[in-house]
Design a protein around this motif. Structure first.
Motif, PDB file in Angstrom:
ATOM      1  N   ILE A 144     -20.547   7.463   3.129  1.00 50.28           N
ATOM      2  CA  ILE A 144     -20.426   6.365   2.164  1.00 50.28           C
ATOM      3  C   ILE A 144     -19.862   6.867   0.848  1.00 50.28           C
ATOM      4  O   ILE A 144     -19.013   6.211   0.217  1.00 50.28           O
ATOM      5  N   ILE A 145     -20.309   8.051   0.409  1.00 50.78           N
ATOM      6  CA  ILE A 145     -19.804   8.629  -0.842  1.00 50.78           C
ATOM      7  C   ILE A 145     -18.306   8.928  -0.729  1.00 50.78           C
ATOM      8  O   ILE A 145     -17.520   8.611  -1.636  1.00 50.78           O
ATOM      9  N   VAL A 146     -17.902   9.547   0.381  1.00 46.90           N
ATOM     10  CA  VAL A 146     -16.474   9.850   0.591  1.00 46.90           C
ATOM     11  C   VAL A 146     -15.653   8.574   0.602  1.00 46.90           C
ATOM     12  O   VAL A 146     -14.578   8.484  -0.017  1.00 46.90           O
ATOM     13  N   TYR A 147     -16.169   7.567   1.290  1.00 51.50           N
ATOM     14  CA  TYR A 147     -15.456   6.294   1.391  1.00 51.50           C
ATOM     15  C   TYR A 147     -15.345   5.614   0.026  1.00 51.50           C
ATOM     16  O   TYR A 147     -14.290   5.076  -0.325  1.00 51.50           O
ATOM     17  N   SER A 148     -16.417   5.661  -0.758  1.00 50.53           N
ATOM     18  CA  SER A 148     -16.395   5.050  -2.089  1.00 50.53           C
ATOM     19  C   SER A 148     -15.439   5.778  -3.018  1.00 50.53           C
ATOM     20  O   SER A 148     -14.709   5.143  -3.798  1.00 50.53           O
ATOM     21  N   LEU A 149     -15.427   7.113  -2.950  1.00 53.94           N
ATOM     22  CA  LEU A 149     -14.502   7.886  -3.792  1.00 53.94           C
ATOM     23  C   LEU A 149     -13.055   7.584  -3.431  1.00 53.94           C
ATOM     24  O   LEU A 149     -12.200   7.444  -4.314  1.00 53.94           O
ATOM     25  N   GLY A 150     -12.764   7.486  -2.131  1.00 52.94           N
ATOM     26  CA  GLY A 150     -11.403   7.180  -1.705  1.00 52.94           C
ATOM     27  C   GLY A 150     -10.939   5.809  -2.165  1.00 52.94           C
ATOM     28  O   GLY A 150      -9.761   5.608  -2.451  1.00 52.94           O
ATOM     29  N   ASN A 151     -11.883   4.866  -2.265  1.00 46.84           N
ATOM     30  CA  ASN A 151     -11.543   3.521  -2.744  1.00 46.84           C
ATOM     31  C   ASN A 151     -11.309   3.486  -4.248  1.00 46.84           C
ATOM     32  O   ASN A 151     -10.810   2.480  -4.765  1.00 46.84           O
ATOM     33  N   GLN A 152     -11.682   4.556  -4.958  1.00 49.61           N
ATOM     34  CA  GLN A 152     -11.481   4.610  -6.403  1.00 49.61           C
ATOM     35  C   GLN A 152     -10.248   5.410  -6.798  1.00 49.61           C
ATOM     36  O   GLN A 152      -9.853   5.397  -7.962  1.00 49.61           O
ATOM     37  N   ILE A 153      -9.642   6.121  -5.843  1.00 51.56           N
ATOM     38  CA  ILE A 153      -8.444   6.919  -6.141  1.00 51.56           C
ATOM     39  C   ILE A 153      -7.231   5.997  -6.157  1.00 51.56           C
ATOM     40  O   ILE A 153      -6.880   5.409  -5.133  1.00 51.56           O
ATOM     41  N   PRO A 154      -6.564   5.828  -7.299  1.00 52.20           N
ATOM     42  CA  PRO A 154      -5.424   4.896  -7.368  1.00 52.20           C
ATOM     43  C   PRO A 154      -4.226   5.415  -6.597  1.00 52.20           C
ATOM     44  O   PRO A 154      -4.015   6.625  -6.470  1.00 52.20           O
ATOM     45  N   MET A 155      -3.451   4.468  -6.068  1.00 56.75           N
ATOM     46  CA  MET A 155      -2.230   4.825  -5.341  1.00 56.75           C
ATOM     47  C   MET A 155      -1.182   5.359  -6.314  1.00 56.75           C
ATOM     48  O   MET A 155      -0.910   4.741  -7.342  1.00 56.75           O
ATOM     49  N   PRO A 156      -0.568   6.510  -6.015  1.00 56.39           N
ATOM     50  CA  PRO A 156       0.508   7.012  -6.890  1.00 56.39           C
ATOM     51  C   PRO A 156       1.798   6.229  -6.684  1.00 56.39           C
ATOM     52  O   PRO A 156       2.007   5.589  -5.656  1.00 56.39           O
ATOM     53  N   GLU A 165       1.411  -3.294   7.800  1.00 48.80           N
ATOM     54  CA  GLU A 165       0.741  -3.761   6.574  1.00 48.80           C
ATOM     55  C   GLU A 165       1.206  -2.973   5.360  1.00 48.80           C
ATOM     56  O   GLU A 165       1.450  -3.543   4.286  1.00 48.80           O
ATOM     57  N   ALA A 166       1.320  -1.660   5.509  1.00 47.21           N
ATOM     58  CA  ALA A 166       1.764  -0.826   4.388  1.00 47.21           C
ATOM     59  C   ALA A 166       3.194  -1.173   3.985  1.00 47.21           C
ATOM     60  O   ALA A 166       3.518  -1.223   2.785  1.00 47.21           O
ATOM     61  N   ALA A 167       4.057  -1.442   4.957  1.00 54.13           N
ATOM     62  CA  ALA A 167       5.456  -1.794   4.656  1.00 54.13           C
ATOM     63  C   ALA A 167       5.537  -3.137   3.938  1.00 54.13           C
ATOM     64  O   ALA A 167       6.329  -3.301   2.998  1.00 54.13           O
ATOM     65  N   ILE A 168       4.715  -4.108   4.354  1.00 56.11           N
ATOM     66  CA  ILE A 168       4.714  -5.412   3.695  1.00 56.11           C
ATOM     67  C   ILE A 168       4.254  -5.275   2.244  1.00 56.11           C
ATOM     68  O   ILE A 168       4.848  -5.853   1.327  1.00 56.11           O
ATOM     69  N   ILE A 169       3.204  -4.487   2.017  1.00 55.14           N
ATOM     70  CA  ILE A 169       2.681  -4.323   0.663  1.00 55.14           C
ATOM     71  C   ILE A 169       3.665  -3.559  -0.220  1.00 55.14           C
ATOM     72  O   ILE A 169       3.933  -3.944  -1.365  1.00 55.14           O
ATOM     73  N   ALA A 170       4.219  -2.473   0.310  1.00 51.08           N
ATOM     74  CA  ALA A 170       5.081  -1.605  -0.502  1.00 51.08           C
ATOM     75  C   ALA A 170       6.446  -2.220  -0.766  1.00 51.08           C
ATOM     76  O   ALA A 170       6.933  -2.224  -1.904  1.00 51.08           O
ATOM     77  N   LEU A 204      12.698   6.159  -1.567  1.00 48.77           N
ATOM     78  CA  LEU A 204      11.809   7.309  -1.386  1.00 48.77           C
ATOM     79  C   LEU A 204      10.380   6.965  -1.790  1.00 48.77           C
ATOM     80  O   LEU A 204       9.417   7.324  -1.089  1.00 48.77           O
ATOM     81  N   LYS A 205      10.226   6.222  -2.901  1.00 48.18           N
ATOM     82  CA  LYS A 205       8.885   5.822  -3.335  1.00 48.18           C
ATOM     83  C   LYS A 205       8.236   4.870  -2.337  1.00 48.18           C
ATOM     84  O   LYS A 205       7.044   4.982  -2.042  1.00 48.18           O
ATOM     85  N   VAL A 206       9.026   3.918  -1.825  1.00 53.10           N
ATOM     86  CA  VAL A 206       8.497   2.981  -0.823  1.00 53.10           C
ATOM     87  C   VAL A 206       8.007   3.739   0.403  1.00 53.10           C
ATOM     88  O   VAL A 206       6.919   3.465   0.942  1.00 53.10           O
ATOM     89  N   LEU A 207       8.808   4.714   0.849  1.00 54.47           N
ATOM     90  CA  LEU A 207       8.433   5.507   2.014  1.00 54.47           C
ATOM     91  C   LEU A 207       7.133   6.281   1.751  1.00 54.47           C
ATOM     92  O   LEU A 207       6.245   6.338   2.626  1.00 54.47           O
ATOM     93  N   MET A 208       6.993   6.855   0.569  1.00 51.43           N
ATOM     94  CA  MET A 208       5.792   7.619   0.236  1.00 51.43           C
ATOM     95  C   MET A 208       4.567   6.714   0.154  1.00 51.43           C
ATOM     96  O   MET A 208       3.470   7.085   0.589  1.00 51.43           O
ATOM     97  N   ILE A 209       4.739   5.511  -0.387  1.00 49.54           N
ATOM     98  CA  ILE A 209       3.621   4.556  -0.447  1.00 49.54           C
ATOM     99  C   ILE A 209       3.194   4.153   0.958  1.00 49.54           C
ATOM    100  O   ILE A 209       1.987   4.084   1.259  1.00 49.54           O
ATOM    101  N   ILE A 210       4.176   3.898   1.830  1.00 46.90           N
ATOM    102  CA  ILE A 210       3.863   3.518   3.210  1.00 46.90           C
ATOM    103  C   ILE A 210       3.103   4.632   3.915  1.00 46.90           C
ATOM    104  O   ILE A 210       2.088   4.394   4.592  1.00 46.90           O
ATOM    105  N   VAL A 211       3.587   5.860   3.764  1.00 44.78           N
ATOM    106  CA  VAL A 211       2.941   7.000   4.417  1.00 44.78           C
ATOM    107  C   VAL A 211       1.525   7.195   3.880  1.00 44.78           C
ATOM    108  O   VAL A 211       0.573   7.441   4.648  1.00 44.78           O
ATOM    109  N   THR A 212       1.348   7.075   2.556  1.00 42.37           N
ATOM    110  CA  THR A 212       0.033   7.278   1.948  1.00 42.37           C
ATOM    111  C   THR A 212      -0.962   6.213   2.399  1.00 42.37           C
ATOM    112  O   THR A 212      -2.106   6.519   2.752  1.00 42.37           O
ATOM    113  N   LEU A 213      -0.534   4.943   2.369  1.00 39.00           N
ATOM    114  CA  LEU A 213      -1.424   3.863   2.801  1.00 39.00           C
ATOM    115  C   LEU A 213      -1.787   4.002   4.279  1.00 39.00           C
ATOM    116  O   LEU A 213      -2.945   3.791   4.668  1.00 39.00           O
ATOM    117  N   THR A 214      -0.807   4.360   5.103  1.00 36.09           N
ATOM    118  CA  THR A 214      -1.069   4.524   6.541  1.00 36.09           C
ATOM    119  C   THR A 214      -2.020   5.687   6.789  1.00 36.09           C
ATOM    120  O   THR A 214      -2.951   5.584   7.598  1.00 36.09           O
TER     121      THR A 214
END
Length: 407
Positions: free
Chosen positions: A24-36, A118-123, A136-146
């Motif tokens: 739960i702690i790991v999951y909560s921390l990951g939800n607080q890390i902003p997307m670059p 989903e990541a492609a639609i959002i990014a 390049l940024k779109v690709l990195m966002i897609i990879v990170t979200l996935t």
């Protein structure tokens, strides 16, 4: 020896509980890390402004309003799991011929595919990346979200093995945290109003009443006696229950996935005005929730399959003929009981969507409170069942000791 076994069981339970807390702690921390590399756009904020979008993210353990590393949550995994379950229920020959391990590989592949979509639609769909190196940024966002979505899926699976509750406990923790944060401001505003303390008390009592009714309604069922010819005649007939199904968790999440379609399509494409109008979206929410809940009741409890199984086994319902009469008997009662269940669930979802579109932003969490409570109760019941399974060996030992003492 018995004490030693009990101590080992308790020790294992504490290990599972500790692992669950860490997950739960790991999951909560990951939800607080902003997307670059993300730049919030008006289009994306407009879509998230609809409360049923943020509510969907809460129910699937995601974090769409605040784009983070785990923004997709369990939504790709749940979509893949529901498709696999639907294929299994429909008894497709292709699904029945493959092994359970191959079925899990197929589910993981579908999860990855849904996460990429989903990541492609959002990014890309909402232009979250700006600048000369846009692609390049779109690709990195897609990879990170996935990658975040697949890590969340892995974390849920590992928690199922080494912890307690798996995916359920992580989503429950996310729902509690999100709902508590959203309700703080409305509750403060209530207290500032005349007779605000009484309004807040009524809100608490109403919430407890909804939780109590959900438990009763979900557990209620119509009982008819089933005769099993393989058992001795002096044994009491078994009970065949037909439940008042208040929508399962997966059914509701599938319904919520459909509810975001009008907002998503209207945001990405130029659609007619009525498509994005409040009346259309509220009606769409009620009708889709009703139809999905009503349909899945017949998928999970198929009158045709039950009647066919009874005919082959020789079992029968007391006072009902084998074959088509049994199928009609089950279908009529399932239709009657599930109609009210689907209607209640549809109205609750419609209330939430109406509040998200018509009410001031500060009061939107109160409109979503009833359906949030329903889902919390359903999740908690699932968690209680998991905890009961862990205590079966201990209860069996007590039953064995009681039998030995009586002898």
């Amino acid at each position: 020896m018995q004490r030693k076994k009990l101590n080992v069981s308790t020790k294992e339970f504490l290990k599972k509980a500790l692992f669950t807390v860490m997950a739960i702690i790991v999951y909560s921390l990951g939800n607080q890390i902003p997307m670059p590399l993300v730049k919030m756009t008006v289009e994306y904020q407009t879509m998230i402004r609809h409360y049923h979008m943020s509510m969907l993210s809460i129910l699937t353990g995601a974090n769409l309003p605040d784009l983070s590393l785990f923004s997709l949550g369990f939504s790709p995994y749940m979509a893949a799991m529901m498709i696999i379950q639907l294929l299994v229920m429909m008894k497709w020959s292709i699904v029945e011929e493959i092994s359970q391990r191959q079925l899990m590989y197929l589910q993981n592949l579908l999860s990855l595919l849904f996460a990429l979509i989903e990541a492609a639609i959002i990014a890309n769909g909402f232009s979250l990346a700006a600048g000369s190196d846009h692609l390049l940024k779109v690709l990195m966002i897609i990879v990170t979200l996935t990658a975040g979505a697949m890590f969340v899926q892995w974390l849920g699976n590992v928690t199922t093995i080494y912890g307690i509750g798996g995916m359920v406990v992580l989503i429950v923790g996310n729902m509690l945290h999100s709902n508590m944060n959203r309700l703080v401001l409305p509750c403060r505003q209530l207290l500032k109003m005349k007779n605000g303390i009484w309004l807040l008390a009524a809100l608490i009592i109403g919430s407890l009443l909804i939780a109590w009714l959900t438990i009763i309604f979900h557990a209620a069922h119509y009982e008819t006696k089933q005769i099993q010819i393989s058992l001795p005649s002096q044994i009491e007939p078994a009970v065949f229950p037909i439940g008042f199904n208040l929508g399962t968790m997966m059914t509701f999440m599938l319904g919520m996935s459909f509810l975001v379609i009008p907002s998503l399509v209207a945001s990405l494409f130029k659609m007619p005005a009525f498509w994005n109008s409040p009346k259309f979206q509220i009606g769409f929410a009620i009708v889709m929730t009703f139809l999905i809940d009503y349909f899945f009741a017949f998928v999970m409890l198929s009158p045709r399959q039950i009647a066919k199984g009874m005919r082959h086994s020789g079992n029968y319902l007391l006072g009902v003929e084998i074959g088509k009469p049994t199928r009609r008997f089950i279908r009529r009662r399932l239709s009657l009981f599930n109609f009210f269940s689907a209607l209640v669930l549809g109205l609750l979802v419609g209330l939430q969507v109406a509040g998200s579109l018509l009410a001031p932003k500060i009061w939107q969490p109160l409109y979503a409170l009833p359906i949030s409570i329903v889902m919390m109760v359903l999740f908690m019941e699932s968690l209680v069942e998991i905890l009961n399974e862990l205590t079966i060996p201990k209860r069996y030992q007590k039953l064995k000791e009681g039998i030995l003492k009586s002898v």
